[in-house]
Scaffold this motif. Structure first.
Motif, short mmCIF file in Angstrom:
data_model
loop_
_atom_site.label_atom_id
_atom_site.label_comp_id
_atom_site.label_asym_id
_atom_site.label_seq_id
_atom_site.Cartn_x
_atom_site.Cartn_y
_atom_site.Cartn_z
N GLU A 82 0.82 -1.19 0.00
CA GLU A 82 0.00 0.00 0.00
C GLU A 82 0.87 1.26 0.00
O GLU A 82 0.59 2.23 -0.73
N ALA A 83 1.93 1.24 0.79
CA ALA A 83 2.84 2.40 0.85
C ALA A 83 3.47 2.67 -0.52
O ALA A 83 3.59 3.82 -0.96
N ASP A 84 3.86 1.60 -1.20
CA ASP A 84 4.50 1.76 -2.51
C ASP A 84 3.53 2.38 -3.51
O ASP A 84 3.90 3.29 -4.28
N VAL A 85 2.29 1.90 -3.51
CA VAL A 85 1.29 2.44 -4.44
C VAL A 85 0.96 3.89 -4.07
O VAL A 85 0.79 4.74 -4.96
N LEU A 86 0.86 4.20 -2.79
CA LEU A 86 0.57 5.56 -2.36
C LEU A 86 1.64 6.54 -2.88
O LEU A 86 1.32 7.67 -3.26
N ALA A 87 2.89 6.09 -2.89
CA ALA A 87 3.96 6.94 -3.41
C ALA A 87 3.80 7.18 -4.91
O ALA A 87 3.92 8.30 -5.40
N THR A 88 3.51 6.10 -5.64
CA THR A 88 3.30 6.25 -7.09
C THR A 88 2.10 7.14 -7.37
O THR A 88 2.13 7.99 -8.27
N LEU A 89 1.03 6.97 -6.59
CA LEU A 89 -0.16 7.81 -6.75
C LEU A 89 0.17 9.26 -6.41
O LEU A 89 -0.30 10.19 -7.10
N GLY A 90 0.98 9.48 -5.38
CA GLY A 90 1.36 10.84 -5.01
C GLY A 90 2.06 11.56 -6.14
O GLY A 90 1.79 12.73 -6.42
N VAL A 91 2.98 10.86 -6.82
CA VAL A 91 3.67 11.46 -7.97
C VAL A 91 2.67 11.84 -9.05
O VAL A 91 2.71 12.94 -9.62
N ALA A 92 1.74 10.93 -9.35
CA ALA A 92 0.76 11.19 -10.41
C ALA A 92 -0.14 12.37 -10.06
O ALA A 92 -0.46 13.21 -10.92
N LEU A 93 -0.57 12.46 -8.80
CA LEU A 93 -1.42 13.57 -8.39
C LEU A 93 -0.70 14.90 -8.53
O LEU A 93 -1.29 15.89 -8.99
N VAL A 94 0.56 14.94 -8.14
CA VAL A 94 1.32 16.19 -8.29
C VAL A 94 1.46 16.55 -9.76
O VAL A 94 1.31 17.71 -10.16
N HIS A 95 1.76 15.55 -10.61
CA HIS A 95 1.87 15.83 -12.04
C HIS A 95 0.54 16.28 -12.63
O HIS A 95 0.52 16.98 -13.66
#
Length: 870
Positions: A82-95
């Motif tokens: 879950e932590a790994d996906v949250l990080a990937t999602l965080g990058v996408a949201l910022v972009h």
């Protein structure tokens, strides 16, 4: 966590694969989802698809995949997943411009992850901090992540962290630290199969080379990275942004603008990252401003400011505001509010540690000076001037420009000249790191303001000799040293050969009325390839070439009068050199002279065809007006001897022999006084063999060539199938005299692809630059062979200027369309004069007088000029 798909590939290995072979990773992830996977493996597959869409596709689809991956990870009760996906999602949201949501996703990811996974989350948050322009926070997260990644021997993520840290160092101007990190990362990449990451490493080294001041290396590395990305079939938005920056530094702003706009259009088509779009808009705004398109720059920068503000990217927003203010100033706007805005931008950039801070202070000082606010101007310019002693060349140039403006405001002429000299010395050092003559020419634009300031001061001092020195200081500097000879690069040689073949096929198809779009596309592709490879050459010259010694020039002139036309604040000043002194005469408006020269060119084009005799009085009247504007009172002091005209780039198409005071004179033209002096002192080769070349398709068939062959007896004659480019170049190398009867084509859009038509295709300027020594004298008997493109500060690119630094002391060529039949008697008379021992200028003068008196022959004589001193 080692469940296997139907293809027997561990699902978790798809995550590193998305940066090694993105297309393959996407296909396998879709295959996993079709096989009813467990929640954990479905989470991985959706994450892979989300990463692919985030970086290479539609960001909206990416967010759907990543939210699904997050929910599946939560259902599987795997905290690290879950932590790994949250990080990937965080990058996408910022972009996507949803900065607050993205940072919140990272907060949850850092809290959920542990150990190795948490280190990867911290690395990705560091990347987001860099995107947002929060450099200190980015360095702190990398500092926390690196020890863990190294401890578990995770080479891939360690290399990514090092690459990111290097990129942050570059943004802060710490080039040496960046290079060390890039080198360490690349050593790690060499141990992996991460092809996309390897391409990114090459791209990053290109950025480091640029920050170190090595533009050729930067262009070479960015081109290599693009080739690597192309093999992976992945878009290159970030590469486009970086290449725009390098192209602008090389003086190629229109190319940078075209690249940025093309990338924006592609990003819009696929619904890509909002953050990337904002960065590309900023790159486009900078390029438009540098290209002189102020209103385009304002439009692009204004949108970039809004996007960055919505994305909470203060660092980026501040840089975009700087470009917006610069563009508004370029559009003619000035106000006290703009001084305050520029000062606020400068202060904020300084707080970020941005290398652009001095540029903003210089801008505030310029606006204040324009408003007459001398105290405010001095305060801002003093801050900007601090950068003159350190940093990359552009920063030092900014500092010296600020210092020159300070000195002018203080009334110190000596201070202005010293600052201009020091600033142009920095530019010279930078320019000579470039091997390609094209890049050297364009780079001089960065020194235009300093040279203009020095000329203004010299004019105000009333010193014609000093004004001559400063006019020469920034004129035709590309000719002051030979270009770096292109390497024996097999790819470049094959590219030139392929280009020649395609161009010949396209020309044949046009003549037969067949469609040529496919051939033209391939021709443009090959042009880009050749241009790129020649730009990769580094400079070989140890210095910026000879500077004009005015005393030596005056000693060498003898009975010759050299007329250099200097332009200061839009007015022409005639500098007459001879009899041991330099005298100044006030000329007319440069704009009026340029307009008159265009009228003359139109008239000569008409007179090249029979039946236009009525135009002759109009052309002659325009010649009289040009004389008033360009020679003014100097006419009465020319004396009876030869005259050398040194025009600015804007006037290179003036047919000087048309001016009444010059018609009956021995007349030559030179791009600069210094290049005339070098041509005067160039010695002919010992064997002095003549070479005669006859290309295809001439209306007269190059009728003068057989007669000239009989006259010279021992001349090498190349015609028919013998007149192919490799053979022609081999014979021209080191020849004493070359006569080329071949169709000339001038390329205003790309002057180094201007060409002479040979049996196997075009002989272009890039081919001539491969000569060890170009012929001592060259006669180009066809249309437009003397046409040049004015670029940079006051540089000229084209066929004639390519030959002069390579050993050619004199050229005869035409700056206008000519009548092929009328050229034949002119050329025969010209060679008759050469045979009796005359110089090119003397022989051309006598040849004009030997022509019939009709309008067609007169116009043909006026269209040709002698360049150089042979």
């Amino acid at each position: 966590m080692r469940d296997v798909t139907a293809g027997s590939e561990p699902v978790l290995e798809l995550l590193p694969m998305v940066f090694a072979d993105p297309g393959e990773a996407r296909a396998r992830a879709e295959h996993v989802l079709r096989a009813a996977p467990s929640p954990v493996h479905a989470s991985v597959a959706h994450q892979v698809l989300g990463i692919w869409q985030r970086d290479f596709g539609d960001l909206r689809i990416a967010l759907r995949h990543l939210r699904r991956a997050r929910d599946l990870a939560a259902r599987a009760e795997s905290a690290d997943r879950e932590a790994d996906v949250l990080a990937t999602l965080g990058v996408a949201l910022v972009h996507a411009g949803r900065t607050r949501q993205g940072l919140a996703s990272f907060e949850r990811g850092v809290a959920r992850g542990s150990g190795h996974t948490r280190a990867r989350v911290l690395y990705r948050r560091a990347y987001v901090w860099w995107v947002l322009g929060h450099h200190r926070e980015a360095l702190e997260d990398v500092r926390r992540a690196l020890p863990v990644l190294r401890q578990v021997a995770d080479d891939i993520w360690t290399a990514r962290a090092l690459t990111l840290r290097a990129t942050v160092h570059l943004a802060l101007g710490a080039v040496e630290r960046a290079v060390a990190d890039f080198s360490a990362a690349e050593r790690l990449w060499d141990t992996t199969g991460q092809e996309h990451d390897k391409a990114d490493a090459v791209e990053s080294r290109g950025l480091a080379a640029f920050r170190s001041g090595d533009i050729p290396a930067a262009l070479r590395l960015l081109d290599e990275a693009e080739e690597r990305y192309a093999k992976l079939d992945t878009p290159t938005y970030n590469l486009s942004i970086r290449r725009c920056e390098v192209l602008m530094a090389a003086g190629l702003a229109p190319e940078a603008l075209a690249e940025a706009d093309a990338a924006i259009a592609l990003l819009d088509r696929i619904g890509g990252q909002s953050t990337r779009k904002a960065e590309l808009l900023l790159a486009a705004a900078r390029a438009a401003r540098s290209a002189g398109e102020a209103h385009t720059a304002i439009a692009r920068a204004a949108v970039a400011v809004r996007l960055f503000a919505a994305q909470r990217r203060t660092w980026w927003e501040t840089h975009a505001r700087l470009v917006l203010i610069e563009a508004r100033v370029a559009a003619g706007r000035r106000s006290g509010r703009m001084v305050a805005d520029a000062a606020a931008v400068a202060e904020r950039l300084a707080s970020f540690g941005s290398p652009a801070a001095p540029e903003a202070s210089l801008l505030a000082g310029r606006i204040a000076l324009a408003l007459g606010w001398t105290a405010d101007a001095e305060r801002h310019l003093a801050v900007a001037a601090r950068s003159r002693h350190g940093g990359p060349p552009p920063a030092r140039m900014t500092g010296w420009a600020a210092q020159a403006l300070r000195a002018r405001a203080a009334g110190s002429r000596r201070g202005v000249l010293e600052a201009c000299r020091r600033g142009l010395d920095v530019l010279d050092d930078h320019r000579m790191t470039l091997g390609a003559s094209e890049l050297r020419a364009h780079a001089t634009a960065q020194g235009a303001e300093l040279a203009a300031l020095a000329q203004e001061v010299s004019l105000a001092e009333g010193s014609p000799r000093r004004l001559l020195g400063w006019s020469e200081r920034w004129r035709a500097t590309v000719l002051s040293a030979p270009p770096t000879r292109p390497p024996d690069d097999p790819a470049l040689l094959s590219g030139l050969t392929a280009y020649r073949e395609i161009a010949a096929r396209a020309e044949a198809a046009r003549m037969e009325g067949r469609p040529v779009p496919a051939l033209e596309r391939e021709q443009r592709r090959l042009e880009r390839e050749i241009r790129s490879r020649t730009r990769h050459m580094g400079g070989a010259a140890a210095d910026a070439g000879d500077r004009l010694d005015v005393g030596r020039l005056l000693d060498r002139l003898g009975d010759v009068r050299l007329v250099e036309l200097a332009v200061v604040d839009g007015r022409v000043h005639v500098l007459l050199c001879g009899q041991g002194k330099v005298r100044r005469f006030a000329g007319g408006s440069l704009a009026e002279a340029v307009a008159e020269a265009e009228h003359v060119q139109a008239g000569l084009r008409r007179l090249a065809h029979p039946g236009a005799e009525a135009r002759l009085p109009l052309v002659e009247a325009a010649g009289r007006r040009l004389e008033e504007l360009l020679l003014a009172g100097a006419v009465r002091h020319l004396g009876p001897g030869p005259v050398v005209i040194v025009p600015p780039g804007a006037l290179h198409r003036v047919p000087w022999a048309l001016l009444p005071a010059l018609r009956e004179r021995v007349l030559s033209v030179s791009p600069s006084a210094n290049s005339w002096l070098r041509a005067r002192e160039t010695t002919p080769p010992p064997d002095g063999r003549p070479v005669l070349v006859r290309g295809p398709g001439l209306a007269t068939g190059g009728a003068e060539v057989p007669e000239l062959a009989d006259r010279y007896g021992t001349a090498t004659v190349l015609e028919g199938d013998d007149a192919q480019v490799p053979r022609v170049l081999a014979e021209l190398d080191g020849a004493g005299l070359a006569h080329l009867a071949a169709h000339g084509t001038f390329r205003a859009d790309s002057p180094l692809f201007s060409a002479l038509r040979m049996a196997d295709g075009p002989l272009i300027v890039h081919d001539f630059e491969r000569l060890a020594r170009s012929p001592y004298r060259i006669i180009l008997s066809s249309c437009d062979t003397a046409r040049l493109a004015s670029v940079g500060a006051d540089e000229l690119l084209g066929l004639v200027t390519a030959l002069l630094p390579l050993g050619t002391a004199g050229v005869v060529a035409s700056s206008a369309p000519v009548n092929d039949a009328a050229v034949v008697p002119l050329m025969l008379a010209l060679h008759k004069g050469l045979g009796s021992g005359l110089s090119l200028a003397e022989a051309l003068r006598d040849a004009r007088t030997a022509l019939p008196g009709d309008a067609v022959h007169q116009a043909t004589g006026w269209a040709f000029a002698a360049f150089g001193a042979a």
